[in-house]
Write a protein that holds these residues in place. Sequence first.
Motif, PDB file in Angstrom:
ATOM      1  N   ILE A  10       0.848  -1.178   0.000  1.00 35.20           N
ATOM      2  CA  ILE A  10       0.000   0.000   0.000  1.00 35.20           C
ATOM      3  C   ILE A  10       0.890   1.236   0.000  1.00 35.20           C
ATOM      4  CG2 ILE A  10      -1.777   1.263   1.268  1.00 35.20           C
ATOM      5  CD1 ILE A  10      -2.636  -1.409   2.478  1.00 35.20           C
ATOM      6  N   LEU A  11       0.770   2.079  -1.025  1.00 31.20           N
ATOM      7  CA  LEU A  11       1.599   3.276  -1.126  1.00 31.20           C
ATOM      8  C   LEU A  11       0.918   4.443  -0.428  1.00 31.20           C
ATOM      9  CD1 LEU A  11       2.825   3.127  -4.844  1.00 31.20           C
ATOM     10  CD2 LEU A  11       3.940   2.243  -2.795  1.00 31.20           C
ATOM     11  N   VAL A  12       1.649   5.066   0.492  1.00 34.06           N
ATOM     12  CA  VAL A  12       1.143   6.230   1.204  1.00 34.06           C
ATOM     13  C   VAL A  12       2.096   7.378   0.920  1.00 34.06           C
ATOM     14  CG1 VAL A  12       0.498   7.185   3.434  1.00 34.06           C
ATOM     15  CG2 VAL A  12       0.147   4.745   2.997  1.00 34.06           C
ATOM     16  N   ASN A  13       1.686   8.298   0.072  1.00 31.33           N
ATOM     17  CA  ASN A  13       2.529   9.398  -0.386  1.00 31.33           C
ATOM     18  C   ASN A  13       2.226  10.646   0.431  1.00 31.33           C
ATOM     19  OD1 ASN A  13       3.733  11.560  -1.914  1.00 31.33           O
ATOM     20  ND2 ASN A  13       3.767  10.197  -3.689  1.00 31.33           N
ATOM     21  N   VAL A  14       3.274  11.280   0.963  1.00 29.40           N
ATOM     22  CA  VAL A  14       3.062  12.466   1.796  1.00 29.40           C
ATOM     23  C   VAL A  14       2.379  13.585   1.020  1.00 29.40           C
ATOM     24  CG1 VAL A  14       4.993  11.939   3.350  1.00 29.40           C
ATOM     25  CG2 VAL A  14       5.398  13.338   1.300  1.00 29.40           C
ATOM     26  N   MET A  15       2.521  13.611  -0.308  1.00 33.60           N
ATOM     27  CA  MET A  15       1.877  14.646  -1.103  1.00 33.60           C
ATOM     28  C   MET A  15       0.356  14.529  -1.050  1.00 33.60           C
ATOM     29  SD  MET A  15       4.576  16.215  -2.117  1.00 33.60           S
ATOM     30  CE  MET A  15       4.006  17.354  -3.379  1.00 33.60           C
ATOM     31  N   ALA A  38      -0.067   5.116   7.179  1.00 36.15           N
ATOM     32  CA  ALA A  38       0.774   3.961   6.882  1.00 36.15           C
ATOM     33  C   ALA A  38       0.851   3.008   8.066  1.00 36.15           C
ATOM     34  CB  ALA A  38       2.170   4.430   6.490  1.00 36.15           C
ATOM     35  N   CYS A  39       0.937   3.579   9.268  1.00 39.30           N
ATOM     36  CA  CYS A  39       1.072   2.771  10.479  1.00 39.30           C
ATOM     37  C   CYS A  39      -0.162   1.932  10.737  1.00 39.30           C
ATOM     38  CB  CYS A  39       1.348   3.699  11.662  1.00 39.30           C
ATOM     39  SG  CYS A  39       1.615   2.855  13.243  1.00 39.30           S
ATOM     40  N   ASN A  40      -1.335   2.466  10.409  1.00 41.87           N
ATOM     41  CA  ASN A  40      -2.588   1.781  10.716  1.00 41.87           C
ATOM     42  C   ASN A  40      -3.134   0.967   9.569  1.00 41.87           C
ATOM     43  OD1 ASN A  40      -2.826   2.807  13.401  1.00 41.87           O
ATOM     44  ND2 ASN A  40      -3.401   4.793  12.548  1.00 41.87           N
ATOM     45  N   ALA A  41      -2.409   0.886   8.475  1.00 34.21           N
ATOM     46  CA  ALA A  41      -2.836   0.056   7.353  1.00 34.21           C
ATOM     47  C   ALA A  41      -2.625  -1.421   7.681  1.00 34.21           C
ATOM     48  CB  ALA A  41      -2.063   0.447   6.097  1.00 34.21           C
ATOM     49  N   GLY A  42      -3.372  -2.264   7.040  1.00 31.34           N
ATOM     50  CA  GLY A  42      -3.185  -3.696   7.250  1.00 31.34           C
ATOM     51  C   GLY A  42      -2.069  -4.240   6.385  1.00 31.34           C
ATOM     52  N   GLY A  43      -1.467  -5.328   6.813  1.00 32.58           N
ATOM     53  CA  GLY A  43      -0.423  -5.977   6.024  1.00 32.58           C
ATOM     54  C   GLY A  43       0.842  -5.164   5.972  1.00 32.58           C
ATOM     55  N   MET A  44       1.193  -4.646   4.780  1.00 39.22           N
ATOM     56  CA  MET A  44       2.411  -3.855   4.602  1.00 39.22           C
ATOM     57  C   MET A  44       2.079  -2.556   3.888  1.00 39.22           C
ATOM     58  SD  MET A  44       5.916  -4.877   2.587  1.00 39.22           S
ATOM     59  CE  MET A  44       6.218  -6.217   3.745  1.00 39.22           C
ATOM     60  N   PRO A  65       3.096   1.299  18.531  1.00 42.81           N
ATOM     61  CA  PRO A  65       3.126   0.148  17.602  1.00 42.81           C
ATOM     62  C   PRO A  65       2.209   0.344  16.406  1.00 42.81           C
ATOM     63  CG  PRO A  65       1.795  -0.358  19.518  1.00 42.81           C
ATOM     64  CD  PRO A  65       2.412   0.983  19.797  1.00 42.81           C
ATOM     65  N   CYS A  66       2.584  -0.307  15.306  1.00 36.48           N
ATOM     66  CA  CYS A  66       1.817  -0.216  14.073  1.00 36.48           C
ATOM     67  C   CYS A  66       1.174  -1.560  13.755  1.00 36.48           C
ATOM     68  CB  CYS A  66       2.719   0.200  12.912  1.00 36.48           C
ATOM     69  SG  CYS A  66       3.416   1.857  13.065  1.00 36.48           S
ATOM     70  N   THR A  67       0.037  -1.500  13.092  1.00 37.41           N
ATOM     71  CA  THR A  67      -0.611  -2.730  12.634  1.00 37.41           C
ATOM     72  C   THR A  67      -0.029  -3.192  11.309  1.00 37.41           C
ATOM     73  OG1 THR A  67      -2.367  -1.453  11.558  1.00 37.41           O
ATOM     74  CG2 THR A  67      -2.762  -2.181  13.829  1.00 37.41           C
ATOM     75  N   ALA A  68       0.719  -2.315  10.649  1.00 43.75           N
ATOM     76  CA  ALA A  68       1.338  -2.653   9.370  1.00 43.75           C
ATOM     77  C   ALA A  68       2.840  -2.755   9.516  1.00 43.75           C
ATOM     78  CB  ALA A  68       0.994  -1.583   8.330  1.00 43.75           C
ATOM     79  N   GLN A  69       3.452  -3.519   8.615  1.00 45.13           N
ATOM     80  CA  GLN A  69       4.907  -3.511   8.485  1.00 45.13           C
ATOM     81  C   GLN A  69       5.265  -2.323   7.596  1.00 45.13           C
ATOM     82  OE1 GLN A  69       6.870  -7.266   7.704  1.00 45.13           O
ATOM     83  NE2 GLN A  69       8.205  -6.274   6.209  1.00 45.13           N
ATOM     84  N   ILE A  70       6.010  -1.373   8.152  1.00 42.55           N
ATOM     85  CA  ILE A  70       6.251  -0.113   7.454  1.00 42.55           C
ATOM     86  C   ILE A  70       7.440  -0.236   6.512  1.00 42.55           C
ATOM     87  CG2 ILE A  70       6.714   2.352   7.714  1.00 42.55           C
ATOM     88  CD1 ILE A  70       4.035   1.525   8.784  1.00 42.55           C
ATOM     89  N   ASN A  71       7.239   0.301   5.332  1.00 47.10           N
ATOM     90  CA  ASN A  71       8.238   0.296   4.278  1.00 47.10           C
ATOM     91  C   ASN A  71       8.535   1.752   3.923  1.00 47.10           C
ATOM     92  OD1 ASN A  71       9.725  -1.258   2.505  1.00 47.10           O
ATOM     93  ND2 ASN A  71       8.233  -1.067   0.886  1.00 47.10           N
ATOM     94  N   ILE A  72       9.798   2.182   3.934  1.00 43.91           N
ATOM     95  CA  ILE A  72      10.135   3.559   3.591  1.00 43.91           C
ATOM     96  C   ILE A  72      11.055   3.567   2.370  1.00 43.91           C
ATOM     97  CG2 ILE A  72      11.394   5.627   4.328  1.00 43.91           C
ATOM     98  CD1 ILE A  72      10.329   5.273   7.069  1.00 43.91           C
ATOM     99  N   GLN A  73      10.730   4.388   1.315  1.00 42.73           N
ATOM    100  CA  GLN A  73      11.573   4.533   0.129  1.00 42.73           C
ATOM    101  C   GLN A  73      12.570   5.688   0.412  1.00 42.73           C
ATOM    102  OE1 GLN A  73       8.824   5.056  -3.109  1.00 42.73           O
ATOM    103  NE2 GLN A  73       8.459   2.870  -3.333  1.00 42.73           N
ATOM    104  N   VAL A  74      13.795   5.291   0.444  1.00 49.14           N
ATOM    105  CA  VAL A  74      15.006   6.113   0.588  1.00 49.14           C
ATOM    106  C   VAL A  74      15.041   6.814   1.920  1.00 49.14           C
ATOM    107  CG1 VAL A  74      16.520   7.853  -0.397  1.00 49.14           C
ATOM    108  CG2 VAL A  74      15.044   6.504  -1.885  1.00 49.14           C
ATOM    109  N   LEU A  75      15.939   6.220   2.806  1.00 47.23           N
ATOM    110  CA  LEU A  75      15.949   6.786   4.181  1.00 47.23           C
ATOM    111  C   LEU A  75      17.128   7.747   4.269  1.00 47.23           C
ATOM    112  CD1 LEU A  75      14.524   6.797   6.875  1.00 47.23           C
ATOM    113  CD2 LEU A  75      15.934   4.877   7.585  1.00 47.23           C
ATOM    114  N   PHE A  76      16.877   9.028   4.114  1.00 47.10           N
ATOM    115  CA  PHE A  76      17.930  10.031   3.982  1.00 47.10           C
ATOM    116  C   PHE A  76      17.590  11.212   4.889  1.00 47.10           C
ATOM    117  CE2 PHE A  76      20.039  13.660   2.101  1.00 47.10           C
ATOM    118  CZ  PHE A  76      21.236  13.160   1.620  1.00 47.10           C
ATOM    119  N   PHE A  77      18.491  11.501   5.834  1.00 47.82           N
ATOM    120  CA  PHE A  77      18.282  12.613   6.757  1.00 47.82           C
ATOM    121  C   PHE A  77      19.188  13.764   6.340  1.00 47.82           C
ATOM    122  CE2 PHE A  77      17.304   8.754   9.150  1.00 47.82           C
ATOM    123  CZ  PHE A  77      16.030   9.051   9.614  1.00 47.82           C
TER     124      PHE A  77
END
Length: 295
Positions: A10-15, A38-44, A65-77
């Motif tokens: 499931i894609l969750v875009n900040v835009m 994203a945190c409250n979505a089911g699955g991933m 805690p989240c109900t979903a396994q969170i996936n982040i594209q490009v982790l850059f600070f």
Amino acid sequence: MRLNVGIENILVNVMQFGAHGDGTSDDSQAFASAWDSACNAGGMSTLVVPAGQSFMVTKLNFSGPCTAQINIQVLFFHACNNLIVRNLEISNSPQSHVCVNMCNGATFSHISINAPATSPNTDGFDISDSSNILIQDSNIKSGDDCIAVNGGCSFINATRVTCGPGHGISVGSLGRSGERDTVSDVYVQNCTFIETSNGARIKTVPGGSGYAKHITFDQIILQNVKNPIIIDQNYGVDNEATNVEVSFVTYRGFRGTSASDVAINLVCGPSIDSTCKNAHGTVTNTIPNVSGLTN
């Protein structure tokens, strides 16, 4: 909380939550709302922060805690102050897992990074142009440096970090492409290296300039490490002069096993000489010795 890079669901875009990405608008609320979704979505779910835009955020708390396994594209600070990141699992990034650039004051704790030993350019942490950075109580498995401290860094601390597989904890490469790079006040303590190709490493590239100084590796445990202690000032090129000065380096409390016969390898550039022509004056205590002038 678990982060995996490169798996989409499931894609969750900040835009979609009102982020502007113009470098001036406050996008904090949009990021917070996107995280909650994203945190409250089911699955991933995948939290998407689009590349090529600048997002201004302040005082964000991404927590579970989240109900979903969170996936982040490009982790850059980038350009963060007083950042705190903890309790993350990051797997199989296509390049560096965590990039830290132009940050002042950041603490990373209980970070688990997992990538195969054969994966190229998968640094655990890649730090540049930053100061007052602490990485602690973490486990890093990668195909490249577990932690790479690059130019423009000062007051970098790594403590209670387990590294392996990987290329060790490295200061550098410094001076790449003829650049002037500086690194100072790096303290690596109570760290463990397990079957890594290097342990405590400093590497500089001939042709560049700058310095690496006040570097300390303290209380280090080694398990079958190929190069437990290594300074390589000819990194990538043989027999060329280097203008990156390495000084005030301390190794203290190393114990364990080496996978090679050479446990300490200090390659501090080729031998240098001096030439004088029509020069007058005196010299004292020079390396190399300056012939033709009065000592």
